[in-house]
Design a protein around this motif. Structure first.
Motif, PDB file in Angstrom:
ATOM      1  N   GLY A 189      56.555  78.705  67.358  1.00  0.00           N
ATOM      2  CA  GLY A 189      56.240  78.234  68.756  1.00  0.00           C
ATOM      3  C   GLY A 189      57.167  78.882  69.814  1.00  0.00           C
ATOM      4  N   THR A 190      56.631  78.679  71.041  1.00  0.00           N
ATOM      5  CA  THR A 190      57.458  79.243  72.052  1.00  0.00           C
ATOM      6  C   THR A 190      57.985  77.831  72.992  1.00  0.00           C
ATOM      7  OG1 THR A 190      55.674  79.610  73.739  1.00  0.00           O
ATOM      8  CG2 THR A 190      56.755  81.401  72.345  1.00  0.00           C
ATOM      9  N   GLY A 191      57.231  76.663  72.944  1.00  0.00           N
ATOM     10  CA  GLY A 191      57.611  75.544  73.798  1.00  0.00           C
ATOM     11  C   GLY A 191      58.348  74.659  73.064  1.00  0.00           C
ATOM     12  N   ALA A 192      59.736  75.066  73.169  1.00  0.00           N
ATOM     13  CA  ALA A 192      60.749  74.362  72.338  1.00  0.00           C
ATOM     14  C   ALA A 192      60.880  73.061  72.365  1.00  0.00           C
ATOM     15  CB  ALA A 192      62.000  75.101  72.495  1.00  0.00           C
ATOM     16  N   GLU A 193      60.549  72.355  73.747  1.00  0.00           N
ATOM     17  CA  GLU A 193      60.793  71.038  73.960  1.00  0.00           C
ATOM     18  C   GLU A 193      59.835  70.165  73.165  1.00  0.00           C
ATOM     19  OE1 GLU A 193      60.555  69.571  77.921  1.00  0.00           O
ATOM     20  OE2 GLU A 193      62.128  71.109  78.595  1.00  0.00           O
ATOM     21  N   GLY A 194      58.574  70.371  72.834  1.00  0.00           N
ATOM     22  CA  GLY A 194      57.659  69.525  72.283  1.00  0.00           C
ATOM     23  C   GLY A 194      57.458  69.638  70.923  1.00  0.00           C
ATOM     24  N   GLY A 195      57.998  70.675  70.057  1.00  0.00           N
ATOM     25  CA  GLY A 195      57.800  70.701  68.762  1.00  0.00           C
ATOM     26  C   GLY A 195      56.525  71.252  68.556  1.00  0.00           C
ATOM     27  N   LEU A 196      56.052  71.398  67.256  1.00  0.00           N
ATOM     28  CA  LEU A 196      54.813  71.765  66.824  1.00  0.00           C
ATOM     29  C   LEU A 196      53.977  71.170  65.700  1.00  0.00           C
ATOM     30  CD1 LEU A 196      53.569  75.604  66.767  1.00  0.00           C
ATOM     31  CD2 LEU A 196      53.214  74.228  64.725  1.00  0.00           C
ATOM     32  N   PHE A 216      61.489  68.821  67.843  1.00  0.00           N
ATOM     33  CA  PHE A 216      61.752  69.223  69.105  1.00  0.00           C
ATOM     34  C   PHE A 216      62.919  70.292  69.074  1.00  0.00           C
ATOM     35  CE2 PHE A 216      60.929  64.726  70.056  1.00  0.00           C
ATOM     36  CZ  PHE A 216      59.575  64.850  70.271  1.00  0.00           C
ATOM     37  N   GLU A 217      62.688  71.300  69.761  1.00  0.00           N
ATOM     38  CA  GLU A 217      63.552  72.549  70.103  1.00  0.00           C
ATOM     39  C   GLU A 217      63.565  73.473  68.825  1.00  0.00           C
ATOM     40  OE1 GLU A 217      67.266  71.332  71.188  1.00  0.00           O
ATOM     41  OE2 GLU A 217      66.588  70.344  72.754  1.00  0.00           O
ATOM     42  N   GLU A 218      62.815  73.228  67.584  1.00  0.00           N
ATOM     43  CA  GLU A 218      62.582  74.037  66.517  1.00  0.00           C
ATOM     44  C   GLU A 218      61.799  75.242  67.064  1.00  0.00           C
ATOM     45  OE1 GLU A 218      63.296  72.820  62.318  1.00  0.00           O
ATOM     46  OE2 GLU A 218      61.853  71.755  63.142  1.00  0.00           O
ATOM     47  N   LEU A 219      61.979  76.335  66.618  1.00  0.00           N
ATOM     48  CA  LEU A 219      61.155  77.511  67.136  1.00  0.00           C
ATOM     49  C   LEU A 219      60.216  78.229  66.017  1.00  0.00           C
ATOM     50  CD1 LEU A 219      63.313  79.438  69.603  1.00  0.00           C
ATOM     51  CD2 LEU A 219      61.242  78.054  70.111  1.00  0.00           C
ATOM     52  N   GLU A 220      60.817  77.930  64.796  1.00  0.00           N
ATOM     53  CA  GLU A 220      60.142  78.618  63.683  1.00  0.00           C
ATOM     54  C   GLU A 220      60.242  77.578  62.399  1.00  0.00           C
ATOM     55  OE1 GLU A 220      60.188  82.941  61.431  1.00  0.00           O
ATOM     56  OE2 GLU A 220      61.510  82.624  63.130  1.00  0.00           O
TER      57      GLU A 220
END
Length: 245
Positions: A189-196, A216-220
């Protein structure tokens, strides 16, 4: 001259069964009759094609005509019978110019709380809690839809079978149908603040299970999808991509 020893077993008829042939007719002295063995090779079985996910969704959750609700303030909305009878619904949600967060949740027939569907206060929904455009998913018993808002909102209820096939990439919050074999899935994901978050509902499940999740702040990261057909709900406040099995 040496005499070859007699290796015959007394009482054993001079007729034996081969590994791949069945010999019959030896008892009357007429000689063996060779018949085809059950162990001979047979044509390979072709696996059945995967179930059509839309047809599965209609059978599993039920179908209904699209319903649209609109408003500018908090309301409790009674769901039509056809929606109440369904086991799931997809909600297309638009919220604009709100001074406070939008919250959607369901109630049962006795007006007891069922589940939270959406809360724009959470970072996973975006940077502005007063606006939202995306989808939510409701699974299970629901008689009322509660909306808490102070801006203009619209909620469109659609059957689960209306969801598109799960893509390899998207943006925001979406509900999809999955018909793949299941297995490991990679998420980014690209929206780091919200997680996925990726949730899945398949088989006879009455609540979504977590397929993948980024803090939160994880990108992959990664997770695992069960074999389809199933419903998959992806929630993220930016662009996302999936490496599907």
């Amino acid at each position: 001259m040496m005499t070859r020893p007699d290796t015959r077993v007394p009482g054993l008829l001079p007729c034996t069964a081969a590994v791949v042939l069945l010999l019959t007719g030896c008892a009357d002295g007429s000689g063996p009759v060779i018949t085809e063995s059950a162990t001979s090779s047979s044509p390979e079985q072709t696996p059945p094609p995967p179930a059509d996910p839309a047809a599965w969704a209609d059978e599993r959750f039920g179908a209904f005509e699209e319903v649209v609700f609109e408003g500018t303030s908090s309301e409790r909305l009674e769901l039509p019978d056809q929606v109440r009878d369904a086991g799931a619904m997809v909600l297309d949600v638009v919220y604009e110019d709100g001074g406070e967060e939008l919250m959607l949740f369901t109630l049962d027939a006795d007006e007891r709380f069922s589940e939270v569907l959406l809360d724009t206060f959470l970072p996973i929904t975006g940077d502005d809690e007063g606006s939202f455009s995306g989808q939510a998913l409701s699974v299970g018993e629901a008689a009322l839809l509660a909306v808490e808002a102070d801006g203009a909102w619209s909620v469109t209820l659609r059957p689960a079978s209306s969801a598109p096939e799960l893509p390899g990439a998207g943006s925001g919050h979406g509900v999809f149908l999955y018909s793949g074999p299941g297995g490991d899935v990679g998420v980014r994901g690209t929206g780091a603040e919200g997680g996925l978050a990726v949730q899945e509902v398949g088989g006879q499940a009455t609540v979504p299970s977590r397929a993948a999740f980024l803090q939160f702040e994880e990108l992959e990261g990664g997770g695992s999808l069960a074999p389809g057909p199933s419903l998959v709900h992806v929630t993220h406040n930016g662009d996302w991509s999936l490496v599907l099995p």
